[in-house]
Motif scaffolding. Structure first.
Motif: not given
Length: 347
Positions: A43-51, A305-306, A339-342
């Motif tokens: 869904r390409a929701l945001g950006r995924i990074v390494t902590p 969950f939305s 949940v995150l997208a909602g």
């Protein structure tokens, strides 16, 4: 939304657990995080990074140094007892009962293991420490991201954390990620932080950590502990103590609670959160309230969950989401990302 992904989580992979008197395969497994990651990417929701790694001193803001030392060294001590132990997990077989001393750490490894464990279902493995520590890194980085201007962030990690106390593990949890995130927000300058725990099971570790403190409000919606784990904490009359009196709210629901009942509890929780007026919110995001979860008796569907995400967004708070429970059913990724997208769509 910025997601901090624990790329070491699969190093913690228990072979088995004791569940209701039987040895069974571990239900907390690497596929859980993999399904969520796959849905995030789809869904390409945001950006995924390494902590970035955080210091042990950051963990000591929540957990005792003695407990952290045990967790870091437990596997090497277990493996040194018997060469065969390299091929089997460490599970406790005895615990200090009421009236027994916990202030003196035994020399015997089995006794130490039981002193720091709350159940026989949370296997210690060769990769438990690195997985749990990187998960803590994710949670603290996600909290810090709010100070850097993010409206919301997500710690995508396992093992989960909300059953871990200051000096014990259990319920598949070893380091309390939600508590670490909340404490970091305070250390970053917030004067009041709230945690809402949406997992099917009560976040007993999180409650215990903050129970006597006024600067953190803990609110939990969960299955009645008279029927469900963790059994010994999570009742409605637990409202905090000393300075923290009134800063703990438990909303236990009866077995088989409907979605309508669950959302009524969410409204009560949100009213409490708004009245507390926190500067930031941490969400212990368990999705084992899903009707298709094998250990849940609740009835939430994926679309629900939305709605959860949308309702939390209306609180208008900078928010950290931390992954907690939910079985590795195909819908876990959809439910978490809903949940995150909602939230993202309503924020």
């Amino acid at each position: 939304m910025l997601t901090f992904y624990n790329n070491h989580h699969a190093q913690h992979h228990g072979r088995g657990e004791i569940f209701r008197g039987a040895a069974v395969p571990c239900s907390e497994k690497p596929e859980r995080a993999g399904l969520v990651l796959a849905e995030l990417e789809r869904r390409a929701l945001g950006r995924i990074v390494t902590p970035q790694g955080v210091s042990l001193a950051s963990l000591e803001r929540v957990h005792t140094p003695r407990y952290l030392h045990f967790l870091r060294s437990a596997w090497s001590q277990w493996a040194a007892l018997d060469p065969a132990n390299a091929g089997r997990d460490a599970l406790p077989s005895l615990w200090p009962a009421h009236g027994m001393r916990r202030d003196v750490e035994p020399d015997n490894f089995t006794a130490r293991l039981g002193m720091y464990a709350s159940d026989a279902g949370s296997a210690l493995t060769a990769g438990t420490w690195i997985a749990a520590k990187t998960g803590a890194d994710c949670a603290i980085n996600a909290a810090h991201a709010l100070r850097l201007g993010e409206r919301a962030s997500f710690a995508l990690t396992r093992p989960p954390g909300h059953h871990a106390g200051a000096d014990y593990f259990g319920g598949y949890c070893f380091l309390n990620n939600a508590a670490l995130a909340a404490q970091h927000l305070l250390d970053d300058g917030a004067s009041r932080v709230a945690i809402i725990d949406l997992d099917y099971h009560h976040g007993n570790g999180t409650q215990s950590i903050f129970y006597g403190r006024a600067e953190v409000l803990f609110v939990s919606i969960h299955a009645d502990p008279r029927h469900e784990y963790p059994f010994y904490l999570g009742h409605a009359d637990e409202t905090g103590e000393h300075a923290g009196l009134g800063c703990n709210m438990n909303l236990p629901l009866a077995p088989g609670a409907s979605a309508a009942s669950w959302f009524a509890a969410l409204e009560t929780a949100c009213y409490k959160l708004a009245g507390y007026a926190p500067e930031a919110l941490v969400v212990s995001l368990g999705v084992d309230t899903f009707a298709g979860d094998p250990r849940s008796s609740f009835a939430l569907q994926s679309d629900d969950f939305s709605r959860i995400g949308e309702r939390l967004a209306h609180l208008g708070l900078p928010t950290v989401f931390v992954l907690e429970g939910g079985a590795a059913v195909p819908e876990i990724g959809v439910n978490v990302v809903n949940v995150l997208a909602g939230f993202d769509g309503a924020a």
